[in-house]
Scaffold this motif. Structure first.
Motif, mmCIF file in Angstrom:
data_model
loop_
_atom_site.group_PDB
_atom_site.id
_atom_site.type_symbol
_atom_site.label_atom_id
_atom_site.label_comp_id
_atom_site.label_asym_id
_atom_site.label_seq_id
_atom_site.Cartn_x
_atom_site.Cartn_y
_atom_site.Cartn_z
ATOM 1 N N THR A 158 39.367 66.366 25.552
ATOM 2 C CA THR A 158 38.411 65.097 25.254
ATOM 3 C C THR A 158 38.872 64.643 23.873
ATOM 4 O OG1 THR A 158 36.701 66.493 24.218
ATOM 5 C CG2 THR A 158 36.591 65.777 26.584
ATOM 6 N N ALA A 159 38.705 63.250 23.653
ATOM 7 C CA ALA A 159 39.081 62.694 22.242
ATOM 8 C C ALA A 159 38.179 61.603 22.024
ATOM 9 C CB ALA A 159 40.493 62.144 22.448
ATOM 10 N N PRO A 160 38.043 61.017 20.712
ATOM 11 C CA PRO A 160 37.116 60.159 20.470
ATOM 12 C C PRO A 160 37.571 58.587 21.140
ATOM 13 C CG PRO A 160 37.737 61.203 18.369
ATOM 14 C CD PRO A 160 38.524 61.687 19.710
ATOM 15 N N LEU A 161 36.684 57.810 21.306
ATOM 16 C CA LEU A 161 36.828 56.399 21.689
ATOM 17 C C LEU A 161 37.910 55.663 20.912
ATOM 18 C CD1 LEU A 161 33.356 55.479 22.887
ATOM 19 C CD2 LEU A 161 35.148 56.293 24.347
ATOM 20 N N PRO A 162 38.837 54.773 21.528
ATOM 21 C CA PRO A 162 39.942 53.984 20.497
ATOM 22 C C PRO A 162 38.882 53.104 19.999
ATOM 23 C CG PRO A 162 39.664 53.281 22.818
ATOM 24 C CD PRO A 162 38.827 54.694 22.773
ATOM 25 N N GLN A 163 39.484 52.617 18.746
ATOM 26 C CA GLN A 163 39.011 51.744 17.954
ATOM 27 C C GLN A 163 39.614 50.396 17.645
ATOM 28 O OE1 GLN A 163 36.039 52.424 16.161
ATOM 29 N NE2 GLN A 163 35.905 53.636 18.002
ATOM 30 N N LEU A 164 38.972 49.326 17.109
ATOM 31 C CA LEU A 164 39.514 47.773 16.874
ATOM 32 C C LEU A 164 40.108 48.015 15.390
ATOM 33 C CD1 LEU A 164 36.886 45.571 18.244
ATOM 34 C CD2 LEU A 164 39.024 46.105 19.363
ATOM 35 N N ILE A 165 41.538 47.851 15.346
ATOM 36 C CA ILE A 165 41.963 47.834 13.893
ATOM 37 C C ILE A 165 41.313 47.216 12.963
ATOM 38 C CG2 ILE A 165 44.151 47.796 12.731
ATOM 39 C CD1 ILE A 165 45.763 48.501 15.443
ATOM 40 N N ALA A 166 40.960 46.098 13.406
ATOM 41 C CA ALA A 166 40.365 45.013 12.390
ATOM 42 C C ALA A 166 38.966 45.514 11.858
ATOM 43 C CB ALA A 166 40.231 43.630 13.141
ATOM 44 N N ASN A 167 38.359 46.370 12.428
ATOM 45 C CA ASN A 167 36.984 46.846 11.943
ATOM 46 C C ASN A 167 37.119 47.807 10.926
ATOM 47 O OD1 ASN A 167 35.638 45.442 13.859
ATOM 48 N ND2 ASN A 167 35.059 47.214 15.343
ATOM 49 N N ALA B 89 33.283 58.910 29.523
ATOM 50 C CA ALA B 89 31.812 59.504 29.916
ATOM 51 C C ALA B 89 31.414 60.347 28.947
ATOM 52 C CB ALA B 89 32.353 60.194 30.984
ATOM 53 N N PRO B 90 30.331 60.773 28.906
ATOM 54 C CA PRO B 90 29.727 61.771 27.810
ATOM 55 C C PRO B 90 30.124 63.276 27.971
ATOM 56 C CG PRO B 90 28.232 60.796 29.530
ATOM 57 C CD PRO B 90 29.376 60.114 29.830
ATOM 58 N N SER B 91 30.014 63.917 27.434
ATOM 59 C CA SER B 91 30.515 65.283 27.292
ATOM 60 C C SER B 91 29.994 66.136 28.442
ATOM 61 C CB SER B 91 30.020 66.096 25.969
ATOM 62 O OG SER B 91 28.648 66.465 26.119
ATOM 63 N N TRP B 92 28.884 65.898 29.081
ATOM 64 C CA TRP B 92 28.254 66.838 29.988
ATOM 65 C C TRP B 92 29.295 66.475 31.365
ATOM 66 C CZ3 TRP B 92 26.188 63.886 34.280
ATOM 67 C CH2 TRP B 92 25.974 62.419 33.925
ATOM 68 N N ARG B 93 29.923 65.360 31.646
ATOM 69 C CA ARG B 93 30.778 65.223 32.811
ATOM 70 C C ARG B 93 31.778 66.204 32.768
ATOM 71 N NH1 ARG B 93 28.599 62.542 36.740
ATOM 72 N NH2 ARG B 93 27.853 60.594 36.184
ATOM 73 N N ALA B 94 32.222 66.905 31.737
ATOM 74 C CA ALA B 94 32.891 68.182 31.844
ATOM 75 C C ALA B 94 32.618 69.218 32.576
ATOM 76 C CB ALA B 94 32.909 68.779 30.471
ATOM 77 N N PHE B 95 31.158 69.471 32.963
ATOM 78 C CA PHE B 95 30.833 70.460 33.959
ATOM 79 C C PHE B 95 31.078 69.808 35.245
ATOM 80 C CE2 PHE B 95 27.267 70.583 30.294
ATOM 81 C CZ PHE B 95 27.799 71.514 29.814
ATOM 82 N N ASP B 96 30.923 68.498 35.638
ATOM 83 C CA ASP B 96 31.337 68.159 36.947
ATOM 84 C C ASP B 96 32.907 68.245 37.209
ATOM 85 O OD1 ASP B 96 28.780 67.312 37.322
ATOM 86 O OD2 ASP B 96 29.265 65.369 36.385
ATOM 87 N N ILE B 97 33.594 68.177 36.308
ATOM 88 C CA ILE B 97 35.146 68.124 36.618
ATOM 89 C C ILE B 97 35.510 69.722 36.661
ATOM 90 C CG2 ILE B 97 37.445 67.964 35.325
ATOM 91 C CD1 ILE B 97 36.043 65.758 33.667
ATOM 92 N N LYS C 105 35.517 73.286 18.497
ATOM 93 C CA LYS C 105 35.122 73.719 19.841
ATOM 94 C C LYS C 105 35.577 72.918 21.157
ATOM 95 C CE LYS C 105 30.700 76.138 18.839
ATOM 96 N NZ LYS C 105 30.890 76.696 17.696
ATOM 97 N N ALA C 106 35.894 73.311 22.209
ATOM 98 C CA ALA C 106 36.429 72.817 23.463
ATOM 99 C C ALA C 106 35.368 71.706 23.983
ATOM 100 C CB ALA C 106 36.690 73.718 24.699
ATOM 101 N N TYR C 107 35.772 70.614 24.125
ATOM 102 C CA TYR C 107 35.019 69.586 24.861
ATOM 103 C C TYR C 107 34.185 68.699 23.914
ATOM 104 C CZ TYR C 107 36.650 72.446 28.789
ATOM 105 O OH TYR C 107 37.229 73.069 29.600
ATOM 106 N N ILE C 108 33.624 69.391 22.931
ATOM 107 C CA ILE C 108 32.719 68.871 21.927
ATOM 108 C C ILE C 108 33.198 68.413 20.604
ATOM 109 C CG2 ILE C 108 30.619 69.428 23.285
ATOM 110 C CD1 ILE C 108 30.049 71.466 20.829
ATOM 111 N N SER C 109 34.464 68.960 20.224
ATOM 112 C CA SER C 109 35.045 68.632 19.087
ATOM 113 C C SER C 109 34.881 67.207 18.547
ATOM 114 C CB SER C 109 36.339 69.221 18.835
ATOM 115 O OG SER C 109 36.950 69.080 17.728
#
Length: 471
Positions: free
Chosen positions: A332-341, A313-321, A409-413
């Protein structure tokens, strides 16, 4: 000029001129001289008017016409009037004849309300807001009702150096004009339950898809009848995943699928790469190895109740949680990547401010938007959103020069790491496009429709819609 006319009408020189030149030539020459004089007079007068309207700004009289009072209606979304008031006052103090009327709009009906108002302003007396906020995917649908960013306010080169690459691409219209300045930068990321991951000896989600899927399987717990009680990752369905449409778009971009053509009216989904993406996505909710199910509560509800290890989800879902369960420990963490890219690909979803075509003072409106995007204002807005808005964090900075400010910074790093590599695509009619994508997912998972058939239907429906809205 009087001397010139006297000489032309002097009887003492008239006779010799008649002898040397026929009368028609004399008349023609006289008219030509008069026309030249009139052109010079008009040119000088026009230059004087431009200089009078300049006042040291951009040379366009729409910015500041002497002491004329200017009022600009501004529709925002996330920030309250208490947050915006000090920033607006600062701009008004610098521009004493300008008044900004800010109005915080409700998100629930914002898109339909804004588009309807822009349409009505072209054929009725119903005014549109002078300044409004649009999503980064809306430009093909909205551009015909917007005033482009003047180069006198910000050149394309300056824009590309100031903001992230996704903003330059997302807010460029088919006519190559820029139509918005990013209010912030945001995108999809992994939300993870720290306690659930720690039970598997993991502190943060893996950075590649293979490892993430393996961990998601370990974190999925089922009862004796095979029903999922705890999910490792919310993937595979549409009805109970808040951002399913965006997740699919991310996967398509990550797999180098050419989603939409240059006209922004034709998408391509019924091809081998798209089919592979939809098969991979829906398989998360199929068979004995499923880690998600259409019978579960929404991913957001499952997450804040402690029954979901990871969601996208985008960062602002943190407020809902936080508002739903302030005791839950998550990161929060970056999205996973394809090793081939060779280069990472992330998905951007954020907002920008723009000016309506109906605005009487477009350059002044753009001047204000540029002012909001500057470093001092972005830092102040972020801080005010926390103190006055009582939020955990402010809008992630759209300025490249403030990337370091987001790190740690928490949540947006995670945004700081992903922003330089974010991409999106110009859907135009975003709600319709995501709706048809979600219908395709549901028909595959719940209806047993073949992926090829579901995508052929989705492609046809989307193209029919975009032919109307994005033309």
């Amino acid at each position: 000029m009087a001397n010139l006319f006297e000489k032309l009408g002097n009887t003492s020189t008239a006779e010799p001129m008649k002898k040397k030149f026929p009368l028609p030539i004399i008349i023609f020459a006289t008219v030509a001289v008069i026309l030249v004089i009139l052109i010079i007079v008009l040119f000088v007068a026009n230059g004087k008017r431009k200089n009078e309207g300049n006042n040291g700004e951009t040379g366009n009289s729409s910015i500041n016409t002497s002491n004329e009072n200017i009022t600009l209606a501004y529709w925002g979304l996330w920030e309250s009037e208490a947050v915006m008031a000090p920033i607006i006052k600062k701009f008004e103090d610098q521009n004493p004849n300008v008044k900004i009327q800010y109005s915080q709009q409700r998100f629930s009906n914002y898109e339909s309300k804004t588009y309807t108002r822009l349409q009505q302003s072209t054929s009725s007396s119903e005014p549109a807001p002078d300044i409004l906020r649009i999503h980064n995917t809306w430009v093909p649908k909205y551009a015909k009702y917007l005033s482009p960013l003047p180069s006198s306010i910000m050149s394309r080169e300056e824009y590309s150096q100031t903001f992230y690459a996704t903003s330059l691409e997302d807010f460029t219209g088919k006519d190559n004009n820029l139509y918005a300045i990013p209010w912030s930068i945001d995108g999809l990321m992994i939300f993870y339950n720290k306690q659930l991951l720690q039970k598997e000896g993991v502190s943060t989600p893996p950075t590649d898809w293979d490892s993430l899927i393996e961990l998601a399987g370990k974190l999925t717990k089922k009862n004796s009848s095979g029903a999922i009680e705890q999910s490792g990752l919310a993937m595979g369905t549409a009805k109970n995943i808040k951002h399913a449409g965006e997740i699919i778009s991310f996967l398509l971009l990550q797999n180098n699928v050419p989603i939409i053509d240059e006209t922004r009216t034709t998408v391509s989904l019924n091809n081998s790469r798209s089919i592979s993406v939809f098969e991979m996505y829906t398989n998360f909710a199929k068979g004995e190895t499923a880690i998600w199910s259409s019978s579960l509560r929404s991913d957001l509800e499952m997450f804040y109740s402690g029954k979901l290890a990871m969601m996208i989800a985008p960062s602002w879902r943190a407020f809902d949680i936080i508002n739903s369960n302030s005791t839950i420990e998550f990161g929060t963490a970056p999205l996973p990547q394809l090793i081939a890219n060779e280069e990472p690909v992330y998905f951007s979803t954020y907002w920008g401010d723009t000016v309506s075509k109906d605005c009487k003072y477009p350059e002044m409106a753009w001047k204000f938007i540029k002012f909001l995007s500057e470093k001092e204002q972005q830092l102040e807005l972020f801080s005010s959103s926390v103190s006055n808005g009582q939020r955990a964090f402010g809008e992630p900075y759209s300025l490249v020069e403030l990337q370091d400010e987001m790190e740690g910074k928490a949540y947006i790093s995670a945004i700081a790491e992903m922003a330089p590599y974010m991409k999106s695509w110009q859907m135009g009619d975003e709600s319709s496009v995501k709706g048809y994508i979600n219908e395709a997912i549901t028909s595959i998972v719940e209806g047993g429709t073949r992926v090829e058939t579901a995508l052929r239907n989705a492609e046809s429906n989307i193209n029919q819609q975009l032919a109307q809205t994005n033309k």
